[in-house]
Motif scaffolding. Structure first.
Motif, PDB file in Angstrom:
ATOM      1  N   GLY A  54       0.831  -1.201   0.000  1.00 25.50           N
ATOM      2  CA  GLY A  54       0.000   0.000   0.000  1.00 25.50           C
ATOM      3  C   GLY A  54       0.863   1.248   0.000  1.00 25.50           C
ATOM      4  N   LEU A  55       1.917   1.247   0.835  1.00 27.54           N
ATOM      5  CA  LEU A  55       2.788   2.422   0.930  1.00 27.54           C
ATOM      6  C   LEU A  55       3.648   2.576  -0.327  1.00 27.54           C
ATOM      7  CD1 LEU A  55       3.783   2.222   4.698  1.00 27.54           C
ATOM      8  CD2 LEU A  55       2.164   3.789   3.612  1.00 27.54           C
ATOM      9  N   LEU A  56       4.119   1.440  -0.866  1.00 25.57           N
ATOM     10  CA  LEU A  56       4.906   1.495  -2.112  1.00 25.57           C
ATOM     11  C   LEU A  56       4.089   2.164  -3.215  1.00 25.57           C
ATOM     12  CD1 LEU A  56       6.683  -1.975  -2.379  1.00 25.57           C
ATOM     13  CD2 LEU A  56       7.722   0.276  -2.072  1.00 25.57           C
ATOM     14  N   PHE A  57       2.776   1.996  -3.153  1.00 27.19           N
ATOM     15  CA  PHE A  57       1.898   2.590  -4.149  1.00 27.19           C
ATOM     16  C   PHE A  57       1.585   4.045  -3.793  1.00 27.19           C
ATOM     17  CE2 PHE A  57      -2.301   3.396  -6.025  1.00 27.19           C
ATOM     18  CZ  PHE A  57      -2.026   3.068  -7.340  1.00 27.19           C
ATOM     19  N   ALA A  58       1.170   4.263  -2.545  1.00 26.20           N
ATOM     20  CA  ALA A  58       0.610   5.564  -2.166  1.00 26.20           C
ATOM     21  C   ALA A  58       1.683   6.644  -2.034  1.00 26.20           C
ATOM     22  CB  ALA A  58      -0.170   5.424  -0.859  1.00 26.20           C
ATOM     23  N   VAL A  59       2.821   6.316  -1.401  1.00 22.95           N
ATOM     24  CA  VAL A  59       3.805   7.363  -1.104  1.00 22.95           C
ATOM     25  C   VAL A  59       4.360   8.022  -2.379  1.00 22.95           C
ATOM     26  CG1 VAL A  59       6.057   7.823  -0.057  1.00 22.95           C
ATOM     27  CG2 VAL A  59       4.365   6.454   1.167  1.00 22.95           C
ATOM     28  N   PRO A  60       4.856   7.212  -3.347  1.00 20.80           N
ATOM     29  CA  PRO A  60       5.342   7.868  -4.577  1.00 20.80           C
ATOM     30  C   PRO A  60       4.227   8.612  -5.302  1.00 20.80           C
ATOM     31  CG  PRO A  60       6.014   5.566  -4.507  1.00 20.80           C
ATOM     32  CD  PRO A  60       5.048   5.770  -3.388  1.00 20.80           C
ATOM     33  N   MET A  61       3.002   8.082  -5.243  1.00 22.47           N
ATOM     34  CA  MET A  61       1.916   8.733  -5.962  1.00 22.47           C
ATOM     35  C   MET A  61       1.601  10.096  -5.350  1.00 22.47           C
ATOM     36  SD  MET A  61      -1.767   7.239  -6.907  1.00 22.47           S
ATOM     37  CE  MET A  61      -1.646   6.657  -8.536  1.00 22.47           C
ATOM     38  N   ILE A  62       1.536  10.135  -4.016  1.00 17.35           N
ATOM     39  CA  ILE A  62       1.264  11.415  -3.342  1.00 17.35           C
ATOM     40  C   ILE A  62       2.408  12.387  -3.583  1.00 17.35           C
ATOM     41  CG2 ILE A  62       0.992  12.489  -1.062  1.00 17.35           C
ATOM     42  CD1 ILE A  62      -0.594   9.999  -0.245  1.00 17.35           C
ATOM     43  N   TRP A  63       3.618  11.855  -3.579  1.00 18.14           N
ATOM     44  CA  TRP A  63       4.780  12.708  -3.830  1.00 18.14           C
ATOM     45  C   TRP A  63       4.713  13.292  -5.243  1.00 18.14           C
ATOM     46  CZ3 TRP A  63       9.144  11.577  -7.089  1.00 18.14           C
ATOM     47  CH2 TRP A  63      10.163  12.529  -7.010  1.00 18.14           C
ATOM     48  N   LEU A  64       4.383  12.441  -6.223  1.00 19.69           N
ATOM     49  CA  LEU A  64       4.254  12.923  -7.606  1.00 19.69           C
ATOM     50  C   LEU A  64       3.167  14.001  -7.696  1.00 19.69           C
ATOM     51  CD1 LEU A  64       4.474   9.664  -9.758  1.00 19.69           C
ATOM     52  CD2 LEU A  64       6.104  11.544  -9.716  1.00 19.69           C
ATOM     53  N   LEU A  65       2.062  13.750  -6.996  1.00 24.29           N
ATOM     54  CA  LEU A  65       0.955  14.705  -7.014  1.00 24.29           C
ATOM     55  C   LEU A  65       1.386  16.020  -6.385  1.00 24.29           C
ATOM     56  CD1 LEU A  65      -1.808  12.206  -6.031  1.00 24.29           C
ATOM     57  CD2 LEU A  65      -2.062  13.813  -7.923  1.00 24.29           C
ATOM     58  N   ALA A  66       2.039  15.919  -5.221  1.00 24.34           N
ATOM     59  CA  ALA A  66       2.396  17.123  -4.470  1.00 24.34           C
ATOM     60  C   ALA A  66       3.429  17.961  -5.227  1.00 24.34           C
ATOM     61  CB  ALA A  66       2.923  16.731  -3.089  1.00 24.34           C
ATOM     62  N   THR A  67       4.321  17.293  -5.996  1.00 25.02           N
ATOM     63  CA  THR A  67       5.338  18.048  -6.742  1.00 25.02           C
ATOM     64  C   THR A  67       4.847  18.363  -8.160  1.00 25.02           C
ATOM     65  OG1 THR A  67       6.325  15.942  -7.348  1.00 25.02           O
ATOM     66  CG2 THR A  67       7.278  17.081  -5.466  1.00 25.02           C
ATOM     67  N   GLU A  68       3.545  18.190  -8.395  1.00 23.56           N
ATOM     68  CA  GLU A  68       2.905  18.532  -9.668  1.00 23.56           C
ATOM     69  C   GLU A  68       3.523  17.797 -10.854  1.00 23.56           C
ATOM     70  OE1 GLU A  68       2.520  22.725 -10.140  1.00 23.56           O
ATOM     71  OE2 GLU A  68       1.241  22.896  -8.367  1.00 23.56           O
ATOM     72  N   ARG A  69       3.873  16.534 -10.641  1.00 25.32           N
ATOM     73  CA  ARG A  69       4.425  15.751 -11.745  1.00 25.32           C
ATOM     74  C   ARG A  69       3.504  14.593 -12.106  1.00 25.32           C
ATOM     75  NH1 ARG A  69       9.974  14.188  -9.429  1.00 25.32           N
ATOM     76  NH2 ARG A  69      10.061  12.893 -11.292  1.00 25.32           N
ATOM     77  N   PHE A  70       2.287  14.627 -11.563  1.00 25.54           N
ATOM     78  CA  PHE A  70       1.381  13.500 -11.760  1.00 25.54           C
ATOM     79  C   PHE A  70       0.524  13.686 -13.020  1.00 25.54           C
ATOM     80  CE2 PHE A  70      -2.582  11.144 -10.937  1.00 25.54           C
ATOM     81  CZ  PHE A  70      -2.050   9.896 -10.650  1.00 25.54           C
ATOM     82  N   PHE A  71      -0.152  14.824 -13.107  1.00 29.76           N
ATOM     83  CA  PHE A  71      -1.021  15.057 -14.256  1.00 29.76           C
ATOM     84  C   PHE A  71      -0.234  15.621 -15.425  1.00 29.76           C
ATOM     85  CE2 PHE A  71      -4.111  15.211 -10.761  1.00 29.76           C
ATOM     86  CZ  PHE A  71      -4.983  14.244 -11.226  1.00 29.76           C
TER      87      PHE A  71
END
Lengths: 123, 334
Positions: free
Chosen positions: B247-264
């Motif tokens: 769960g953390l392997l999935f969530a942590v990088p995803m939240i980090w990508l989102l927070a640093t505006e590299r997700f969308f």
């Protein structure tokens, strides 16, 4: 009430259930003398087995892949034919199946005969 | 010219494994010729004899299935009840939820009433068809690989020890299929969004160099975890730990990508016009909230299950309407 037509359908499905497997015994028994698909079909229907070509032909190949039959192409005649022959294993299995058939036949007959045998067996 | 016999034989061969074709071709032709010849000897014309023989042989597809010795079903009787239960659950719970959330998105984006209704109908169809397809595909694979069956009926004789324990540690086939479906859906969504859902990809294509493949790997691990969980028969503290790590392997990088505006995908964001609200910060906020809450909920839920399993507390058994308490082997409560 259950209609006659439904009863007929029920009967035929039970008959089919009962006959399943008999074609295997019959084929393994007949093919102790080598034979090809159509000849076996004829022999079986003449002997009173209700078997259809579209069940028999795939069955022969399945029995071959199980090692109960072997096959070879005979090209001596004008029409080359694939001859099947029961292997030693196939023969042993057929013998076991025939024994089972005899045993079942006896068991069913015993069940069908009146109760005296049952009361006699108490002793 | 192809004759009727040719056409029949070709139709059979089409559905027969290639290595058997030549032999079946020859043998079937001979058998047909033999039967035709017998009929001609009996006094029919050749054409009538051919037709009768082929009618008697019946549907060539059925004959081919006989030769190929393959199951004539997609999902057999052993898995069917589980397939139906999962599909019913998804249709009543997941489908309405997903459609409602998307409808809310549409409304926030300022779509009119008609557009929202149109969107609801479209989404019902698209998501519904996708759910049905993927559930069925997962079950068809289980059926053919025999994973589920090997569990239901192992490679040895059945013994009373094989009875499900109905402890809180019990994992149903439905839950198992669900745990495989989730990774499949995520991977499919991740790959498809690049090509189909919208004119430009929703997610930042730059991340294909590392992060998107990384998430695919994590999802595959989720699937492996599901199989392991199913095979080891239950929720233990090891399961809690593995689930939390995944769960953390999935969530942590995803939240980090989102927070640093590299997700969308910036291009996708630029195309959004939500009036006075800023799409990027809203989407980021919503997705971070969903991912964070979902992960925390999942970790806690599995931890609670494992703890209940350890203590042997009563648990409802799906599909029976009854509750069972963990029993010792002798049948006495622990």
């Amino acid at each position: 009430m259950v209609s006659d037509m439904t009863m007929d359908a029920t009967l035929s499905s039970h008959l089919q259930e009962l006959r399943r497997g008999t074609v295997v015994v019959a084929s393994l028994t007949v093919l102790r003398t080598p034979g090809y698909g159509y000849s076996l079909l004829e022999t079986l229907s003449a002997a009173g087995f209700e078997v259809e070509a579209n069940t028999l032909y795939p069955l022969l190949r399945r029995l071959e892949s199980q090692g109960l039959l072997t096959s070879s192409w005979n090209t001596d005649e004008a029409r080359p034919r694939k001859f099947y022959r029961t292997t030693e294993q196939g023969d042993a299995i057929a013998a076991a199946l025939r024994d089972e058939w005899t045993r079942l036949d006896r068991a069913v007959t015993d069940l069908d005969t009146p109760a005296e045998t049952v009361s006699g067996s108490d002793k | 010219m192809t004759t009727l016999i040719d056409r029949y034989v070709y139709t059979v061969l089409r559905r027969v494994p290639e290595q058997q074709r030549a032999d079946i071709d020859r043998e079937l032709r001979t058998s047909i010729e033999d039967a035709v010849e017998a009929r001609v000897d009996g006094g029919s014309t050749r054409d009538a004899a051919i037709e009768q023989t082929l009618v008697e042989l019946g549907d060539p597809d059925r004959l081919a299935d006989g030769y190929a010795d393959r199951p004539l079903y997609l999902i057999g009787p052993e898995l069917y009840p589980h397939w139906r239960r999962l599909l019913t659950m998804l249709a009543w719970v997941v489908l309405p939820t997903a459609v409602t959330i998307l409808a809310i998105f549409d409304a926030v984006e300022g779509a009119g009433f008609g557009e929202v209704i149109g969107g609801v109908i479209g989404n019902l169809l698209t998501i519904g068809v996708n759910l049905a397809f993927w559930v069925t595909a997962v079950f068809a694979v289980l059926e053919r690989t025999g994973v589920g069956r090997a569990e239901l009926r192992r490679n040895r004789a059945w013994s009373p020890d094989d009875l499900p324990s109905y402890e809180p540690g019990f994992l149903t086939v439905g839950q198992f299929a669900g745990s495989l479906l989730w990774p499949v859906l995520v991977i499919a969504a991740l790959v498809l969004q690049q090509f189909t859902f919208s004119e430009v990809p929703v997610l930042d294509p730059d991340n294909w160099t590392f992060w998107w493949p990384y998430f695919i790997v994590v999802m595959i691990l989720e699937g492996v975890y599901g199989v392991w969980l199913f095979r080891s028969h239950g929720w233990t503290h090891a399961a809690t730990a593995a689930n939390a790590v995944l769960g953390l392997l999935f969530a942590v990088p995803m939240i980090w990508l989102l927070a640093t505006e590299r997700f969308f995908n910036p291009e996708f964001i630029a195309m959004q016009d939500w009036g006075s609200v800023d799409p990027l910060s809203w989407l980021t906020g919503i997705v971070i909230t969903i991912v964070a809450l979902g992960t925390i909920w999942d970790i806690i839920e599995v931890a609670i299950r494992a703890e209940r399993a350890r203590r042997g507390l009563p648990t409802p058994v799906p599909g029976t309407g009854r509750e069972f308490t963990a029993l010792t082997r002798s049948g006495k409560p622990m």
